[in-house]
Structures are given as structure tokens and as C-alpha cells.
Design an enzyme around this catalytic site. Structure first.
Site, PDB file in Angstrom:
ATOM      1  N   LYS A   1       0.846  -1.202   0.000  1.00  0.00           N
ATOM      2  CA  LYS A   1       0.000   0.000   0.000  1.00  0.00           C
ATOM      3  C   LYS A   1       0.877   1.247   0.000  1.00  0.00           C
ATOM      4  O   LYS A   1       1.777   1.384   0.848  1.00  0.00           O
ATOM      5  CB  LYS A   1      -0.848   0.022   1.265  1.00  0.00           C
ATOM      6  CG  LYS A   1      -2.276  -0.446   1.061  1.00  0.00           C
ATOM      7  CD  LYS A   1      -2.952  -0.494   2.404  1.00  0.00           C
ATOM      8  CE  LYS A   1      -4.352   0.016   2.333  1.00  0.00           C
ATOM      9  NZ  LYS A   1      -4.978  -0.014   3.676  1.00  0.00           N
TER      10      LYS A   1
HETATM   11  C1  E4P Z   1      -8.440   0.157   3.804  1.00  0.00           C
HETATM   12  O1  E4P Z   1      -7.588  -0.209   3.044  1.00  0.00           O
HETATM   13  C2  E4P Z   1      -8.440   1.470   4.465  1.00  0.00           C
HETATM   14  O2  E4P Z   1      -7.231   1.708   5.110  1.00  0.00           O
HETATM   15  C3  E4P Z   1      -9.606   1.539   5.423  1.00  0.00           C
HETATM   16  O3  E4P Z   1     -10.762   1.052   4.780  1.00  0.00           O
HETATM   17  C4  E4P Z   1      -9.828   2.924   5.999  1.00  0.00           C
HETATM   18  O4  E4P Z   1     -11.022   2.917   6.730  1.00  0.00           O
HETATM   19  P1  E4P Z   1     -11.388   4.085   7.786  1.00  0.00           P
HETATM   20  O5  E4P Z   1     -11.736   5.301   7.021  1.00  0.00           O
HETATM   21  O6  E4P Z   1     -12.561   3.513   8.522  1.00  0.00           O
HETATM   22  O7  E4P Z   1     -10.187   4.258   8.658  1.00  0.00           O
END
Ligand code: E4P
Length: 225
Positions: A84
Site C-alpha cells: 500500500k
Molecule cells: C483500507 O484499506 C483502508 O485503510 C480503510 O478502509 C480505511 O477505513 P477508515 O476510514 O474507517 O479508517
């Protein structure tokens, strides 16, 4: 649409993996901070033992070289690890360099269709529009998912659209209708999405009727005349 679990919690992953609906896992620094006692490497390797699908591990560097150093290290942990990187120019640079090395990437923190277009042009494996965080500031997160799906279809781009920052069960349905390839869902939202009061009520009444049926089978047959 595939379902990923948005967590680094091993017990949550173990449980949902048993349901037979889980295709991958996404983690991020916040989710990692909720685990205790295990290294980043141990958490990701443990997840890889439980789930046979892409597992996103997030870099924290803000420059492409740093992202590459981190990502190359993560990629050695397991072939299913996806790196990521954030939706910034250094992230797209890292994506294009990772691609040449055969390392798959998930471009995260995407809040605009332009960012999604650039991620795809750089060669991202996954783009992660954060729909819940847009909804939180009164913008239409699901419209961003729809726009990205349209743009990728029109231009025949292969990057997978992963609906992220999912807040409630309706988001899963809407993401599927919008054409997202994947929804990454927190455990609590997924658990809520499994439930329906009519299912529970139906099971309850079937069990009671089955008891009645079993009772009637145990009665001696009435003697005629
Ligand atoms: C997934 O890859 C993201 O990091 C995650 O869905 C972020 O979610 P949030 O906005 O609830 O922190």
C-alpha cells in the site's frame, strides 16, 4: 464483488475465513496499532496462513525510494502481500517502479477520480477510494466509486477498484451495485451485514415446529374403534 476484511485482528480474520466468503485482507497503520505483542511481519505472515488472497501491508515513507525499501521487504514475507502506498506523486512513482519488479500495489487514501486515473496509469493493482471518509465530510463517497469504475471501464484499465472506508452494511450493497471489484469491510460491519431479524425469527419458529413434530412422532398410535 469480492469481500476483504479491513483489520489486522487475527481472531476476526480466523472467524470470517471459516465462513468461506473471504478473499483478502487490508491493513493500515491504525489497524496495526490495535494489535499487540506481534511485529508487523508476524501479523502479515499470520494473516497469510489464514487467508489465500491479497493481503495489503502499508508503507509509511513519503518518498518513492523509502516506499520501495519498505515494500520490497514486505513483499518477501509472502507472495500474497500487496504494497500500500498513498495517493501522492511519490506513490505513483513507487507503483510504476514496483510494477517493473513484479510487486503488486494498492494505492490508498484515494479521494478523487484524478488520483484513481493516475494510479491506474502508473500500473496499480488496486485503487482504494475511501468512501466513508468522504461521506463524513458531506461528499458522496459512493459517487467517487461509480466515477472510477466508469473511467476504468471506458479506458479499459485493469486496476481493481476496492471500496474502502466502509461504515455500514448498505455501503457493501451500494459498492456492489456501483461495480466495485472488492469491498474491504471492518469485522463489525460484516457481522452486522450477516444478520436479519426474519432469519432469526424463522429459525426460531422452525425449531419450535420441529420439536412439536418430534413430540407427535413419539405418541403411541391411536387404537381404532
Ligand atoms: C483500507 O484499506 C483502508 O485503510 C480503510 O478502509 C480505511 O477505513 P477508515 O476510514 O474507517 O479508517
Amino acid at each position: 464483488m469480492r469481500i476483504f476484511l479491513d483489520t489486522a485482528d487475527i481472531e476476526e480474520i480466523r472467524e470470517v475465513a471459516r465462513w468461506g466468503i473471504l478473499s483478502g485482507v487490508t491493513t493500515n497503520p491504525t489497524l496495526m496499532s490495535r494489535t499487540s505483542g506481534m511485529s508487523h511481519e508476524d501479523v502479515i505472515k499470520h494473516i497469510a496462513d489464514l487467508v489465500d488472497g491479497p493481503i495489503s501491508a502499508e508503507t509509511i515513507s513519503l518518498d518513492a525510494d523509502g516506499m520501495l525499501d519498505e515494500g520490497r521487504r514486505f513483499a518477501k514475507w509472502h507472495p500474497n502481500v500487496v504494497i500500500k502506498v498513498p495517493s501522492i506523486p511519490a506513490g505513483w512513482e513507487a507503483v510504476s517502479r514496483f510494477k517493473k519488479e513484479g510487486i503488486r500495489t494498492n494505492v490508498t487514501l484515494c479521494f478523487s477520480a484524478n488520483q484513481a486515473l493516475f494510479a491506474a496509469l502508473a500500473g496499480a493493482y488496486i485503487i482504494s477510494p475511501f468512501l466513508g471518509r468522504l461521506d463524513d465530510i458531506s461528499e458522496d463517497g459512493m459517487q467517487l466509486v461509480r466515477d472510477i469504475v466508469d473511467i476504468y471501464r471506458i479506458h479499459e484499465m485493469e486496476t481493481l477498484v476496492l471500496a474502502a472506508s466502509i461504515r455500514h452494511p448498505l455501503h457493501i450493497i451500494e459498492a456492489a451495485k456501483a461495480g466495485a471489484d472488492i469491498a474491504t469491510v471492518p469485522y463489525k460491519v460484516l457481522e452486522a451485514a450477516t444478520k436479519h431479524p426474519l432469519t432469526d425469527k424463522g429459525i426460531d419458529s422452525f425449531l419450535k415446529d420441529w420439536e412439536k413434530f418430534q413430540g407427535s412422532q413419539r405418541q403411541p398410535a391411536a387404537v381404532a374403534g
